[in-house]
Design an enzyme around this catalytic site. Structure first.
Site, PDB file in Angstrom:
ATOM      1  N   PHE A  57       0.864  -1.196   0.000  1.00  0.00           N
ATOM      2  CA  PHE A  57       0.000   0.000   0.000  1.00  0.00           C
ATOM      3  C   PHE A  57       0.889   1.231   0.000  1.00  0.00           C
ATOM      4  CE2 PHE A  57      -2.447   3.460   1.625  1.00  0.00           C
ATOM      5  CZ  PHE A  57      -3.732   3.268   1.135  1.00  0.00           C
ATOM      6  N   ASP A 166       9.438   2.830   1.333  1.00  0.00           N
ATOM      7  CA  ASP A 166       8.296   3.607   1.811  1.00  0.00           C
ATOM      8  C   ASP A 166       8.183   3.435   3.326  1.00  0.00           C
ATOM      9  OD1 ASP A 166       5.807   4.488   2.595  1.00  0.00           O
ATOM     10  OD2 ASP A 166       4.724   3.651   0.881  1.00  0.00           O
ATOM     11  N   LYS A 197       2.867  10.466   8.432  1.00  0.00           N
ATOM     12  CA  LYS A 197       2.283  10.013   9.696  1.00  0.00           C
ATOM     13  C   LYS A 197       3.021  10.534  10.919  1.00  0.00           C
ATOM     14  CE  LYS A 197      -0.034   6.094   7.558  1.00  0.00           C
ATOM     15  NZ  LYS A 197      -1.304   6.800   7.400  1.00  0.00           N
ATOM     16  N   THR A 221       2.144  23.705  -3.968  1.00  0.00           N
ATOM     17  CA  THR A 221       1.731  25.030  -3.503  1.00  0.00           C
ATOM     18  C   THR A 221       2.351  25.398  -2.154  1.00  0.00           C
ATOM     19  OG1 THR A 221      -0.368  24.786  -4.673  1.00  0.00           O
ATOM     20  CG2 THR A 221      -0.254  26.470  -2.956  1.00  0.00           C
TER      21      THR A 221
END
Length: 339
Positions: A57, A166, A197, A221
């Protein structure tokens, strides 16, 4: 970055940029590349791929979703890139009783990874990067050996792909090291590490060789949330001052030993204790039982969670101590007696 998904998205971009620059050399883009990319066509938009793993995931946005393979509900109806998917090792437990089988599983999975890299090179979509979780979290808290991760890195280097770990779930200390990949004794650091997290904001770090030469190639941004960096600095200071990683190791040992004891007491209900630090998991014998155990734990004041098909996962905070582990294990035992 703002979250784990966009950390992986932009890490993919960074991998593709570095991969193409290595092929092109330090020369300017051609006019054909500049024009064709605006129409989503090669050579400006090359056919490259990222290899990922079944039950992995990595996010819910379009690029990261093409590397997510845990639950169908995340992916159904959404177009995906034709990128290779390999099997992640599925171990038998206890580990010390199944060393030969698990070693064979490692080698089988590594052989498949290399075969897929070769296949995708032949089909004109070379693997520019390999993404993997140190512990597959959403997909069932699946762990793999140091040997497996070392082998993955060797394959990546052999075929000039970038190695992305990851650490969105595992980063920040819950495994007993700040980064879980520190356990793996890799030959060199990973090319890219993504996080979010516990780190308060999303982001990634990478080797200097991967730094884009032009500005604005990796940009957004707000560039994450600068205010959260101030919070993160304080968290890291407290982790060091209060030796919280040492606490995670000590408490994790108590917690894991307790889970193994409960396995022995209730072998018809639970099995396959695994994980590092307090980043631990245990399987129920079926999904219905797992869900029932989670409900009973919650009714007794314990917030836990499920992942994969039948896994109960534990995610206590870094300040969780041995006496907290004893309280949890006592409640868990009560629940199992009722099941």
């Amino acid at each position: 970055m703002m979250c784990g998904s966009c950390s992986n998205e932009n890490a993919f971009k960074n991998i593709f940029i570095a991969y193409q620059r290595r092929l092109r050399g330090d020369i300017d883009f051609t006019l054909e590349e500049k024009i064709s990319c605006l129409m989503n066509q090669p050579p400006g938009c090359p056919k490259l791929s990222i290899l990922s793993f079944l039950n992995g995931f990595h996010g819910r946005t379009l690029g990261s979703l093409s590397t997510t393979h845990s639950k169908y509900i995340h992916k159904i109806d959404v177009p995906s890139f034709d990128w290779p998917v390999a099997h992640f090792p599925q171990y038998k437990y206890p580990l010390d009783e199944h060393e030969r089988e698990n070693s064979d599983e490692d080698n089988k999975c590594l052989e498949e990874v290399e075969d897929l890299v070769v296949q995708y090179e032949k089909k004109g979509a070379p693997v520019a990067g390999i993404i993997v979780e140190p512990i597959q979290s959403e997909g069932g808290d699946n762990e793999a050996s140091n040997y497996f991760f070392q082998g993955l890195q060797k394959i990546a280097k052999k075929y000039n792909a970038y190695f992305l770990i990851d650490e969105v779930q595992t980063g920040g200390g819950p495994t007993g090291k700040f980064w879980c990949h520190e356990y793996f004794n890799l030959e060199t650091p990973p090319d890219v590490v993504t996080f979010s997290k516990k780190m308060q904001l999303g982001g990634y770090f990478h080797s200097s060789e991967m730094t884009p030469r032009q500005p604005f190639r990796v940009f957004n941004t707000w560039m994450g949330d600068p205010g959260k960096l101030i919070v993160l600095e304080s968290i890291i200071r407290i982790i060091k001052e209060q030796k919280l990683l040492d606490n995670v190791v000590t408490t994790g040992h108590r917690l894991k030993s307790g889970l193994l004891q409960l396995e022995n007491e209730f072998p018809h209900l639970i099995n396959s204790t695994r994980g590092r630090g307090t980043f631990l998991a245990i399987n129920a014998t079926n999904e219905k039982l797992r869900d029932d155990i989670l409900k009973r734990l919650k009714a007794k004041g314990v917030q836990s969670g499920g992942c994969g098909a039948q896994t109960i996962r534990l995610r206590p905070a870094l300040i969780f101590q041995e006496h907290h582990a004893d309280i949890f294990l006592d409640i868990f035992r009560q629940v199992l007696k009722q099941s």
